[in-house]
Enzyme design. Structure first.
Site, PDB file in Angstrom:
ATOM      1  N   ASP A 152     -75.349   2.588  42.656  1.00 34.97           N
ATOM      2  CA  ASP A 152     -74.153   2.903  41.884  1.00 34.97           C
ATOM      3  C   ASP A 152     -74.490   3.800  40.694  1.00 34.97           C
ATOM      4  O   ASP A 152     -74.096   3.545  39.570  1.00 34.97           O
ATOM      5  CB  ASP A 152     -73.501   1.600  41.390  1.00 34.97           C
ATOM      6  CG  ASP A 152     -72.049   1.844  41.009  1.00 34.97           C
ATOM      7  OD1 ASP A 152     -71.446   0.977  40.362  1.00 34.97           O
ATOM      8  OD2 ASP A 152     -71.552   2.943  41.337  1.00 34.97           O
ATOM      9  N   LYS A 209     -72.788  -9.102  29.526  1.00 39.19           N
ATOM     10  CA  LYS A 209     -71.854  -8.747  30.574  1.00 39.19           C
ATOM     11  C   LYS A 209     -71.438 -10.066  31.235  1.00 39.19           C
ATOM     12  O   LYS A 209     -72.286 -10.835  31.671  1.00 39.19           O
ATOM     13  CB  LYS A 209     -72.512  -7.820  31.581  1.00 39.19           C
ATOM     14  CG  LYS A 209     -71.557  -7.363  32.638  1.00 39.19           C
ATOM     15  CD  LYS A 209     -72.163  -6.261  33.427  1.00 39.19           C
ATOM     16  CE  LYS A 209     -71.531  -6.286  34.792  1.00 39.19           C
ATOM     17  NZ  LYS A 209     -72.129  -5.352  35.679  1.00 39.19           N
ATOM     18  N   GLY A 246     -67.529  -3.160  32.252  1.00 41.30           N
ATOM     19  CA  GLY A 246     -68.631  -2.705  33.111  1.00 41.30           C
ATOM     20  C   GLY A 246     -68.188  -2.907  34.552  1.00 41.30           C
ATOM     21  O   GLY A 246     -67.121  -3.457  34.799  1.00 41.30           O
ATOM     22  N   SER A 247     -69.036  -2.494  35.512  1.00 38.83           N
ATOM     23  CA  SER A 247     -68.630  -2.744  36.895  1.00 38.83           C
ATOM     24  C   SER A 247     -68.646  -4.263  37.062  1.00 38.83           C
ATOM     25  O   SER A 247     -69.582  -4.929  36.698  1.00 38.83           O
ATOM     26  CB  SER A 247     -69.627  -2.105  37.854  1.00 38.83           C
ATOM     27  OG  SER A 247     -70.936  -2.385  37.415  1.00 38.83           O
ATOM     28  N   PHE A 248     -67.566  -4.807  37.511  1.00 38.85           N
ATOM     29  CA  PHE A 248     -67.473  -6.240  37.839  1.00 38.85           C
ATOM     30  C   PHE A 248     -67.553  -7.175  36.667  1.00 38.85           C
ATOM     31  O   PHE A 248     -67.825  -8.339  36.844  1.00 38.85           O
ATOM     32  CB  PHE A 248     -68.578  -6.622  38.850  1.00 38.85           C
ATOM     33  CG  PHE A 248     -68.672  -5.646  39.946  1.00 38.85           C
ATOM     34  CD1 PHE A 248     -69.680  -4.709  39.974  1.00 38.85           C
ATOM     35  CD2 PHE A 248     -67.677  -5.588  40.916  1.00 38.85           C
ATOM     36  CE1 PHE A 248     -69.731  -3.772  40.972  1.00 38.85           C
ATOM     37  CE2 PHE A 248     -67.732  -4.644  41.917  1.00 38.85           C
ATOM     38  CZ  PHE A 248     -68.761  -3.730  41.957  1.00 38.85           C
ATOM     39  N   GLY A 249     -67.350  -6.680  35.477  1.00 42.25           N
ATOM     40  CA  GLY A 249     -67.342  -7.674  34.410  1.00 42.25           C
ATOM     41  C   GLY A 249     -67.150  -7.032  33.055  1.00 42.25           C
ATOM     42  O   GLY A 249     -67.457  -5.856  32.874  1.00 42.25           O
ATOM     43  N   VAL A 266     -67.902  -6.223  29.254  1.00 40.30           N
ATOM     44  CA  VAL A 266     -69.109  -6.087  28.431  1.00 40.30           C
ATOM     45  C   VAL A 266     -68.708  -6.287  26.976  1.00 40.30           C
ATOM     46  O   VAL A 266     -67.756  -5.644  26.506  1.00 40.30           O
ATOM     47  CB  VAL A 266     -69.736  -4.691  28.626  1.00 40.30           C
ATOM     48  CG1 VAL A 266     -70.925  -4.503  27.690  1.00 40.30           C
ATOM     49  CG2 VAL A 266     -70.180  -4.501  30.075  1.00 40.30           C
ATOM     50  N   GLY A 289     -66.352  -2.775  26.742  1.00 46.10           N
ATOM     51  CA  GLY A 289     -66.169  -2.005  27.971  1.00 46.10           C
ATOM     52  C   GLY A 289     -65.959  -2.910  29.164  1.00 46.10           C
ATOM     53  O   GLY A 289     -66.313  -4.075  29.145  1.00 46.10           O
TER      54      GLY A 289
HETATM   55  C1  5Z5 Z   1     -67.047   3.509  24.231  1.00 42.50           C
HETATM   56  N1  5Z5 Z   1     -68.222   2.807  24.700  1.00 42.50           N
HETATM   57  C2  5Z5 Z   1     -68.979   2.148  23.833  1.00 42.50           C
HETATM   58  O1  5Z5 Z   1     -68.761   2.141  22.657  1.00 42.50           O
HETATM   59  C3  5Z5 Z   1     -70.150   1.406  24.383  1.00 42.50           C
HETATM   60  C4  5Z5 Z   1     -71.319   1.124  23.656  1.00 42.50           C
HETATM   61  C5  5Z5 Z   1     -71.654   1.510  22.241  1.00 42.50           C
HETATM   62  N2  5Z5 Z   1     -72.175   0.429  24.450  1.00 42.50           N
HETATM   63  C6  5Z5 Z   1     -71.579   0.252  25.680  1.00 42.50           C
HETATM   64  C7  5Z5 Z   1     -72.131  -0.436  26.806  1.00 42.50           C
HETATM   65  C8  5Z5 Z   1     -73.374  -1.053  26.920  1.00 42.50           C
HETATM   66  C9  5Z5 Z   1     -74.403  -1.239  25.947  1.00 42.50           C
HETATM   67  O2  5Z5 Z   1     -74.385  -0.873  24.769  1.00 42.50           O
HETATM   68  N3  5Z5 Z   1     -75.446  -1.894  26.527  1.00 42.50           N
HETATM   69  C10 5Z5 Z   1     -75.158  -2.163  27.840  1.00 42.50           C
HETATM   70  C11 5Z5 Z   1     -75.928  -2.820  28.828  1.00 42.50           C
HETATM   71  C12 5Z5 Z   1     -75.404  -2.967  30.114  1.00 42.50           C
HETATM   72  C13 5Z5 Z   1     -74.126  -2.476  30.390  1.00 42.50           C
HETATM   73 CL1  5Z5 Z   1     -73.495  -2.676  32.000  1.00 42.50          CL
HETATM   74  C14 5Z5 Z   1     -73.350  -1.815  29.417  1.00 42.50           C
HETATM   75  C15 5Z5 Z   1     -73.886  -1.670  28.127  1.00 42.50           C
HETATM   76  C16 5Z5 Z   1     -70.322   0.866  25.658  1.00 42.50           C
HETATM   77  C17 5Z5 Z   1     -69.376   0.914  26.834  1.00 42.50           C
END
Ligand code: 5Z5
Length: 273
Positions: free
Chosen positions: A135, A33, A13-16, A18, A11
């Protein structure tokens, strides 16, 4: 960096970016991140360090857990290692509900809301100065494997708030911006409550309370204070709580304590125990 193996990017994330990673020592799934700090000035870098230190202190079942931070001086990047939430974020859940024309059951909405209120309570109650999220939005609310809700991206937002140069080049349309932020860009915990109201509205109606093609038109809509009613399938109580949080006057909005004392919330907190 050698202690971790990158599995895939999951993903923006905001500003970076992930990425999903695996800790080599024990195979534990985590994420990191990546934040590029090369373009930051000294003040912004100080802020970033201060906010990562805030993240480290936050320990709560409804806040994404911070594990580690890695600094890559050669490429001016910092990696913040955090908890993996396999349910992804709430913006994905809302998109799916919309696609399937399937509203979230009110029971689920209250359960999610209660956990976010608990996370905010943890941050607002801190002794040395409240941590304001700044946010709160579906993309910053994550779900773990047992459907526990986790507030993510905590604390980094001060550094990345609208006021910082660095963020100006990164921020999207501020749909959840409160009226007072528009006029005097004065941000306090009642602005987090406004954003929480926008969140709760969006969980129920699957669309944002204020939509506009650009920030200018959005500001006009937010200042108008006009909000569509929730779908009739939801209770008067849910509508009342949304209206209470979306009050134009910050002082008229509930505090986190007020929300914890709502019957619909306190009931579910007791259930959890
Ligand atoms: C479609 N999205 C995903 O599959 C997804 C999954 C399974 N996990 C995430 C994102 C995070 C995640 O799993 N842990 C995180 C901790 C901090 C931040 Cl800023 C983001 C995450 C995402 C965007």
């Amino acid at each position: 960096m050698e202690n971790y193996e990158i599995i895939q990017t999951i993903g923006e994330g905001s500003f970076g970016q992930v990425s999903k990673i695996r800790r080599k020592a024990d195979g534990k799934l985590l994420v990191w991140k990546e934040i590029k700090y090369g373009a930051m000035n000294e003040r912004e870098k100080q802020q970033l360090v201060a906010e990562v230190n805030i993240l480290r202190e936050l320990r709560h079942p409804n806040i994404v857990r911070y594990y580690d931070r890695l600094i890559d001086k050669v490429n001016s990047r910092i990696y913040i290692v955090m908890e993996f939430c396999e349910g992804g974020d709430m913006s994905g859940v809302i998109k799916k509900c919309k696609r399937d024309r399937d509203f979230l059951p009110e029971e689920i909405i209250w359960k999610i809301f209660m956990q976010i209120v608990l996370a905010l309570h943890e941050c607002h109650k801190r002794k040395d100065g409240k941590i304001l999220h700044r946010d709160l939005k579906p993309a910053n609310i994550f779900l773990d494997s047992s459907m526990n809700v986790k507030l993510g991206d905590f604390g980094l937002s001060r550094m990345m708030g609208q006021e910082s140069e660095f963020a100006k080049t990164h921020v999207g349309t501020p749909y959840y911006m409160s009226p007072e932020q528009i006029t005097d860009s004065h941000y306090n915990e009642k602005s987090d409550i406004w954003s929480l109201g926008c969140l709760l509205y969006e969980f129920a109606s699957l669309s944002r309370p204020f939509e506009a093609p650009n920030a200018g038109a959005l500001a006009v809509k937010i200042k108008s204070g006009k909000v569509e009613k929730l779908p009739t399938r939801y209770s008067e109580e849910l509508q009342r709580v949304v209206n209470w949080m979306l009050n134009m006057d910050p002082n008229m909005r509930p505090s986190v304590e007020d929300l914890l004392n709502l019957s619909q919330v306190s009931l579910r907190i007791r259930e959890k125990k």
